[in-house]
Design an enzyme around this catalytic site. Structure first.
Site, mmCIF file in Angstrom:
data_model
loop_
_atom_site.group_PDB
_atom_site.id
_atom_site.type_symbol
_atom_site.label_atom_id
_atom_site.label_comp_id
_atom_site.label_asym_id
_atom_site.label_seq_id
_atom_site.Cartn_x
_atom_site.Cartn_y
_atom_site.Cartn_z
ATOM 1 N N CYS A 1 -27.417 25.403 22.638
ATOM 2 C CA CYS A 1 -26.080 25.461 22.027
ATOM 3 C C CYS A 1 -25.172 26.563 22.564
ATOM 4 O O CYS A 1 -24.629 26.440 23.646
ATOM 5 C CB CYS A 1 -26.180 25.520 20.508
ATOM 6 S SG CYS A 1 -24.578 25.113 19.778
ATOM 7 N N ASN B 1 -25.375 22.136 17.896
ATOM 8 C CA ASN B 1 -24.720 21.820 16.616
ATOM 9 C C ASN B 1 -23.438 22.645 16.621
ATOM 10 O O ASN B 1 -23.489 23.871 16.445
ATOM 11 C CB ASN B 1 -25.558 22.293 15.416
ATOM 12 C CG ASN B 1 -26.818 21.480 15.186
ATOM 13 O OD1 ASN B 1 -26.856 20.582 14.363
ATOM 14 N ND2 ASN B 1 -27.875 21.829 15.906
ATOM 15 N N ASN C 1 -34.850 30.261 17.083
ATOM 16 C CA ASN C 1 -34.206 28.971 17.292
ATOM 17 C C ASN C 1 -34.731 28.481 18.653
ATOM 18 O O ASN C 1 -34.342 29.002 19.695
ATOM 19 C CB ASN C 1 -32.679 29.163 17.302
ATOM 20 C CG ASN C 1 -31.937 27.847 17.364
ATOM 21 O OD1 ASN C 1 -32.483 26.825 17.762
ATOM 22 N ND2 ASN C 1 -30.666 27.877 16.999
ATOM 23 N N LYS D 1 -33.710 30.673 21.791
ATOM 24 C CA LYS D 1 -32.267 30.897 21.984
ATOM 25 C C LYS D 1 -31.912 32.383 22.083
ATOM 26 O O LYS D 1 -32.307 33.182 21.221
ATOM 27 C CB LYS D 1 -31.511 30.247 20.825
ATOM 28 C CG LYS D 1 -29.998 30.262 20.937
ATOM 29 C CD LYS D 1 -29.400 29.436 19.798
ATOM 30 C CE LYS D 1 -27.907 29.363 19.799
ATOM 31 N NZ LYS D 1 -27.406 28.519 18.689
ATOM 32 N N GLU E 1 -30.349 20.512 19.316
ATOM 33 C CA GLU E 1 -30.800 21.782 18.712
ATOM 34 C C GLU E 1 -31.173 21.526 17.249
ATOM 35 O O GLU E 1 -30.523 20.722 16.572
ATOM 36 C CB GLU E 1 -29.618 22.769 18.761
ATOM 37 C CG GLU E 1 -29.831 24.069 18.005
ATOM 38 C CD GLU E 1 -28.516 24.873 17.832
ATOM 39 O OE1 GLU E 1 -27.443 24.251 17.641
ATOM 40 O OE2 GLU E 1 -28.594 26.113 17.874
ATOM 41 N N GLU F 1 -26.913 32.376 11.973
ATOM 42 C CA GLU F 1 -27.984 32.423 12.985
ATOM 43 C C GLU F 1 -28.494 33.846 13.191
ATOM 44 O O GLU F 1 -29.677 34.047 13.459
ATOM 45 C CB GLU F 1 -27.493 31.824 14.299
ATOM 46 C CG GLU F 1 -27.281 30.323 14.207
ATOM 47 C CD GLU F 1 -27.202 29.666 15.564
ATOM 48 O OE1 GLU F 1 -28.145 29.799 16.345
ATOM 49 O OE2 GLU F 1 -26.168 29.022 15.828
HETATM 50 N N1 CDT Z 1 -25.273 26.288 17.024
HETATM 51 C C1 CDT Z 1 -24.387 26.992 17.746
HETATM 52 O O1 CDT Z 1 -24.757 27.857 18.522
HETATM 53 N N2 CDT Z 1 -23.071 26.718 17.535
HETATM 54 C C2 CDT Z 1 -22.005 27.460 18.145
HETATM 55 C C3 CDT Z 1 -20.894 27.570 17.187
HETATM 56 C C4 CDT Z 1 -20.542 28.955 16.973
HETATM 57 S S1 CDT Z 1 -19.263 29.128 15.797
HETATM 58 C C5 CDT Z 1 -19.707 30.594 15.036
HETATM 59 C C6 CDT Z 1 -21.481 26.848 19.443
HETATM 60 O O2 CDT Z 1 -21.249 27.614 20.375
HETATM 61 O O3 CDT Z 1 -21.261 25.663 19.512
#
Ligand code: CDT
Length: 311
Positions: free
Chosen positions: A171, A196, A109, A126, A49, A145
């Site tokens: 993600c 990420n 995203n 996303k 991502e 985000e």
């Molecule tokens: N990038 C992403 O979606 N990361 C989320 C972390 C969320 S923590 C507020 C994940 O689900 O890994």
């Protein structure tokens, strides 16, 4: 057992991308991994991502500044064109995540699926955007985000390409069963996802030791319950002091991990995946046409949040 149908799947995990790293150096790292994936006989390589930049939603700034610094206004563009050229030259497809700024000024995203001719065959934006839109000055970092991106408007696409039905998500989508079921109802044989995932979850009480556990348990259960392969690519390690988990994996339709990264650096993992492994599950325990009971699933689309028990 049906006739085997092989697809060479590579996941190209990325180590950190720091604020000071330019897009060109990042693309060179991706190219190195694409070549390695080809040497290992991959047909498809999955990148993370927001692969072209640092995970910028951790920083507070105006939407205008974010758009100027971190978003792509065209895909391909001259900086990433070498990836498309390499896909064509080496006959290998790829999945790539990046921040998309549309002509109308919308921000998403986004990920794209590029086939082995170097052509974009599908785009995904996303849908499950985690985090917040407000500034949290007391937090050690942000997860913005909901400020920088709009909710995706393209559903969960599955595309027939390179001999397989390939679904895409990004993600946080991977934590939601609806994501994978929307793909498996379109006969997806493989789902691809880049992520990420900050090691510290500042917004709710998930301690660091559970971050890897919840990531893996989600992917393994989703692969099994939807009779599909899942290939998941991390961007990980410490980006300017902000650590994110690795744990890139390729999971079989049995829920077993077929390959897993062992570093928090740029690392290619590979499986010569037999797509037919999913057939057994699709024909028996998860024969949807035979066993699903949608008339009892109405709440799944009627309710967003949890409500009172039904009478
Ligand atoms: N990038 C992403 O979606 N990361 C989320 C972390 C969320 S923590 C507020 C994940 O689900 O890994």
């Amino acid at each position: 057992m049906s006739q085997s149908r092989k697809l060479g799947i590579a996941v190209a995990q990325m180590g950190p991308v720091h604020l000071a790293d330019d897009r060109k150096s990042v693309v060179n790292r991706l190219l190195d991994m694409l070549r390695e994936a080809k040497e290992r006989r991959a047909n498809l390589v999955v990148f993370p991502e927001l692969a072209l930049t640092t995970f910028f939603p951790r920083y507070w700034m105006s939407e205008k500044e974010a758009a100027e610094r971190f978003f792509e206004t065209a895909m391909p563009n001259p900086t990433v064109q070498p990836l498309f050229d390499a896909a064509r030259q080496y006959e290998i497809g790829f999945y790539l995540g990046y921040a998309e700024l549309t002509r109308e000024g919308q921000r998403f995203n986004t990920s794209i699926l590029v086939d082995s001719h170097g052509e974009i065959v599908r785009k995904y934006r996303k849908i499950h955007l985690p985090g917040h839109a407000d500034h949290k000055p007391d937090a050690p970092f942000q997860h913005l985000e909901k400020k920088y991106f709009g909710v995706g408007d393209l559903g969960f696409p599955v595309t027939r390409t390179m001999g397989a039905n390939i679904g895409m998500c990004i993600c946080n989508d991977r934590r939601w069963p609806e994501t994978w079921r929307a793909m498996s109802l379109q006969s997806a044989e493989i789902g691809v996802v880049g992520y990420n995932t900050p090691s510290w979850n500042i917004h709710w009480n998930e301690p660091p030791h559970l971050r890897m556990h919840t990531h893996l348990v989600t992917l393994q259960a989703s692969a099994y319950q939807n009779a599909m392969w899942i290939a998941a690519a991390a961007k990980c390690g410490s980006e300017d002091g902000f650590h994110m988990i690795g744990g890139s994996v390729i999971v079989a339709p049995s829920g077993e991990i077929a390959a897993q990264s062992s570093t928090e650096e740029d690392e290619v993992i590979f499986v010569n995946a037999d797509l037919a492994l999913g057939d057994t599950f699709r024909e028996h325990v998860f024969n949807f046409a035979k066993h699903r009971r949608p008339e009892h699933y109405r709440l799944l689309v009627e309710r967003t949040g949890a409500g009172e028990p039904l009478p």
